[in-house]
Design a protein around this motif. Structure first.
Motif, PDB file in Angstrom:
ATOM      1  N   ALA A   1      -8.043   3.065  -0.410  1.00 28.39           N
ATOM      2  CA  ALA A   1      -8.461   4.118   0.520  1.00 28.39           C
ATOM      3  C   ALA A   1      -9.778   3.746   1.190  1.00 28.39           C
ATOM      4  O   ALA A   1     -10.042   4.134   2.336  1.00 28.39           O
TER       5      ALA A   1
ATOM      6  N   SER B   1      -2.859   6.238  -0.626  1.00 26.83           N
ATOM      7  CA  SER B   1      -2.963   4.777  -0.680  1.00 26.83           C
ATOM      8  C   SER B   1      -2.281   4.242  -1.922  1.00 26.83           C
ATOM      9  O   SER B   1      -1.577   3.224  -1.895  1.00 26.83           O
TER      10      SER B   1
ATOM     11  N   GLN C   1      -1.359   5.901   5.310  1.00 29.14           N
ATOM     12  CA  GLN C   1      -0.870   5.657   3.953  1.00 29.14           C
ATOM     13  C   GLN C   1       0.342   6.509   3.568  1.00 29.14           C
ATOM     14  O   GLN C   1       1.313   6.015   2.983  1.00 29.14           O
TER      15      GLN C   1
ATOM     16  N   ARG D   1     -11.255  11.404  11.787  1.00 31.53           N
ATOM     17  CA  ARG D   1     -10.907  11.056  10.411  1.00 31.53           C
ATOM     18  C   ARG D   1     -12.166  10.873   9.571  1.00 31.53           C
ATOM     19  O   ARG D   1     -12.217  11.276   8.408  1.00 31.53           O
TER      20      ARG D   1
ATOM     21  N   GLY E   1      -5.007   4.271   8.609  1.00 34.97           N
ATOM     22  CA  GLY E   1      -4.957   5.522   7.854  1.00 34.97           C
ATOM     23  C   GLY E   1      -3.586   6.155   7.782  1.00 34.97           C
ATOM     24  O   GLY E   1      -3.454   7.368   7.672  1.00 34.97           O
TER      25      GLY E   1
ATOM     26  N   LEU F   1      -6.441  11.121   0.128  1.00 32.99           N
ATOM     27  CA  LEU F   1      -6.232   9.838   0.784  1.00 32.99           C
ATOM     28  C   LEU F   1      -6.067   8.729  -0.255  1.00 32.99           C
ATOM     29  O   LEU F   1      -5.238   7.832  -0.098  1.00 32.99           O
TER      30      LEU F   1
ATOM     31  N   TRP G   1     -12.741  13.002   6.179  1.00 39.40           N
ATOM     32  CA  TRP G   1     -12.803  12.397   4.865  1.00 39.40           C
ATOM     33  C   TRP G   1     -14.229  12.281   4.337  1.00 39.40           C
ATOM     34  O   TRP G   1     -14.450  12.225   3.137  1.00 39.40           O
TER      35      TRP G   1
ATOM     36  N   THR H   1      -9.711   2.035   4.693  1.00 41.33           N
ATOM     37  CA  THR H   1      -9.717   2.936   5.849  1.00 41.33           C
ATOM     38  C   THR H   1     -11.090   3.571   6.022  1.00 41.33           C
ATOM     39  O   THR H   1     -11.684   3.532   7.109  1.00 41.33           O
TER      40      THR H   1
END
Length: 498
Positions: A106, A276, A417, A484, A415, A272, A488, A109
């Motif tokens: 993760a 992944s 996943q 994003r 991103g 996330l 995140w 990304t």
């Protein structure tokens, strides 16, 4: 999220319009239309990719070789020891490797897009969050190590192999927590292109591992216990070496010490990470199932040993393309974070050309050497013959998997996943394994049938990922990269932006 519109001549022309890394996409529009300009830009992109991919390939191969060398030493103890080490390495540790590597990915990304957007302070917070999540997951995985023998027996693994592999699993628990620290550190360093430091540390660890394994298994005659001690020590050598590099100040701006923000916004971060993990685990476990199912065939010890040797060599080749995976993931995430979609597309085109060329070289090499490449792993001539019989299906596996890891790297960098996780689930487990099982058992195709059938899933997944990559609107992906980071990063973004 991934694919949208585009195709035909316009899409091809756009793929050839490189932006580079200097933000001058529009200035390059006219000159890239000539073959000479294309070759010049391709050479420059190749230089950037190999600057990342070369050390990343070496790092991946060196770290994979820790387990592979352990398997070589085990093969010269006995066939049962070879089977047990391979089963533990591919099934028990392979399960842990897949989960921790996937969750750590993760950061490819997160750190890659944050680095491209020049929000360096987020990288250290992301790293610490990943440590928290991965170590918590490692604690949850402990029962797999503690009860490895009954788990393997549940899947009808050979009783002797299951017993020895279960005992070895208990010794390998320290490796589980080394994984939890190592993979986040790797992605943290890769996002900053600190790949040479990783390569040097891995090289020293590899030499250390060979020497320590020889000492413990040879002169000290510690057998499987010696193999476990050496492998654990070598993985922790890698972790502590990389951590020392970071703490000594070689990542200025990205590492600012331990921060309580690491404990905030863990839910979105974990989602996330889990995406992944699911994506990559479905790939790793696909070949783990091959080992387990082959254990149900007649003459299981020879069959498992032959497949284990092939999957061990297959793992070395995959590590080469994991280097490309890391390189293209960094390039895609950095360029999207910096808002350069054309550079993203061009990087993907160049890395695919390189990886396919190398895949063809592996394909030819295996076909030419299929009668001899099993010999270094075992003294059993029956196993060597069984390995040779897998040469054709093994060669096609190498060829297909020259493309697949690169496309997965593109997905991680962008991103996607969860999207790829669903694709992997359908292709590998809805199609690949059932087809392989039918060919191997009802149709009596044996090991070759099992592996060949499973390749249908790999082929279908590769076709789908190629289609998604070609149809993706990279301008839209670049414009969404900042959102994003906000999503995140959570409260860490606000602090870094102050």
């Amino acid at each position: 999220m991934a694919a949208s519109g585009g195709g035909g001549g316009d899409e091809l022309r756009e793929a050839l319009l490189v932006a580079g890394t200097n933000g001058k996409a529009e200035e390059d529009l006219e000159e890239i239309r000539s073959v000479r300009a294309f070759l010049r830009h391709a050479a420059e992109e190749n230089r950037k990719l190999w600057h990342l991919a070369g050390p990343a390939i070496f790092t991946s191969v060196a770290q994979y070789s820790l387990g592979a060398i352990t398997l070589v030493f085990a093969g010269h103890l006995s066939t049962l020891d070879l089977d047990a080490v391979s089963t533990e390495n591919n099934v028990i540790s392979g399960l842990a490797f897949g989960i921790t590597y996937g969750m750590g990915s993760a950061l490819e990304t997160l750190c890659g897009q944050a680095y491209g957007a020049k929000q360096l302070g987020l990288l250290g917070v992301y790293l610490q969050r990943s440590w928290i999540i991965l170590n918590a997951m490692s604690v949850l995985m402990l029962p797999i190590y503690l009860f490895a023998t009954p788990i393997l027996r549940f899947f009808h693994q050979d009783a002797e192999i299951a017993a020895v592999a279960g005992r070895l699993s208990l010794y390998m628990i320290p490796q589980l927590f080394a994984y939890a620290f190592n993979f986040p550190i790797q992605k943290f360093l890769q996002a900053q292109s600190k790949v040479m430091a990783m390569a040097v540390i891995s090289a020293v660890a590899l030499v250390f591992h060979v020497a320590l394994t020889w000492l413990l298994v040879g002169p000290m005659q510690m057998g499987l216990v010696g193999l476990a001690v050496a492998l654990n020590a070598s993985w922790w050598f890698v972790v502590l070496g990389q951590l020392t590099y970071i703490l000594m100040g070689y990542c200025p701006g990205a590492w600012n010490g331990f921060d309580w923000l690491a404990f905030s916004d863990l839910v979105a971060f974990a989602r996330l990470s889990i995406g992944s993990s699911v994506m990559l685990c479905l790939e790793f476990w696909f070949f783990m199932f091959l080992i387990v199912i082959v254990g149900n065939l007649a003459n299981a010890q020879v069959a498992v040993a032959a497949v284990s040797i092939c999957t061990n060599l297959f793992g070395w080749q995959i590590m080469v393309f994991f280097g490309f995976n890391a390189a293209i993931s960094v390039r895609v995430s950095n360029e999207l974070g910096a808002g350069r979609p054309r550079a993203t597309k061009f990087a993907i085109l160049v890395v695919l050309m390189s990886s396919v060329a190398i895949g063809l070289a592996f394909f030819v090499a295996v076909l030419l050497l299929r009668d001899v490449y099993g010999a270094p792993f075992t003294d059993n001539p029956e196993v060597v013959r069984a390995v040779a019989s897998l040469g054709v299906v093994f060669a096609f596996s190498l060829l297909l998997n020259s493309v697949q890891p690169v496309l997965s790297g593109v997905a991680v960098g962008a991103g996607w996943q969860w999207l790829v996780a669903y694709i992997n689930l359908g292709c590998y487990y809805g199609i690949g394994i059932p087809v392989g099982y039918i060919i191997a058992f009802p149709l009596h195709g044996g090991v070759q049938g099992m592996w060949g059938g499973m390749l249908t899933g790999v082929g279908l997944q590769t076709i789908i990922l190629v289609a998604i990559t070609l149809r993706t609107n990279w301008d839209k992906e670049a414009s969404e990269a900042n959102s994003r980071i906000q999503k995140w990063g959570g409260s860490a973004v606000a602090k870094v932006s102050e």
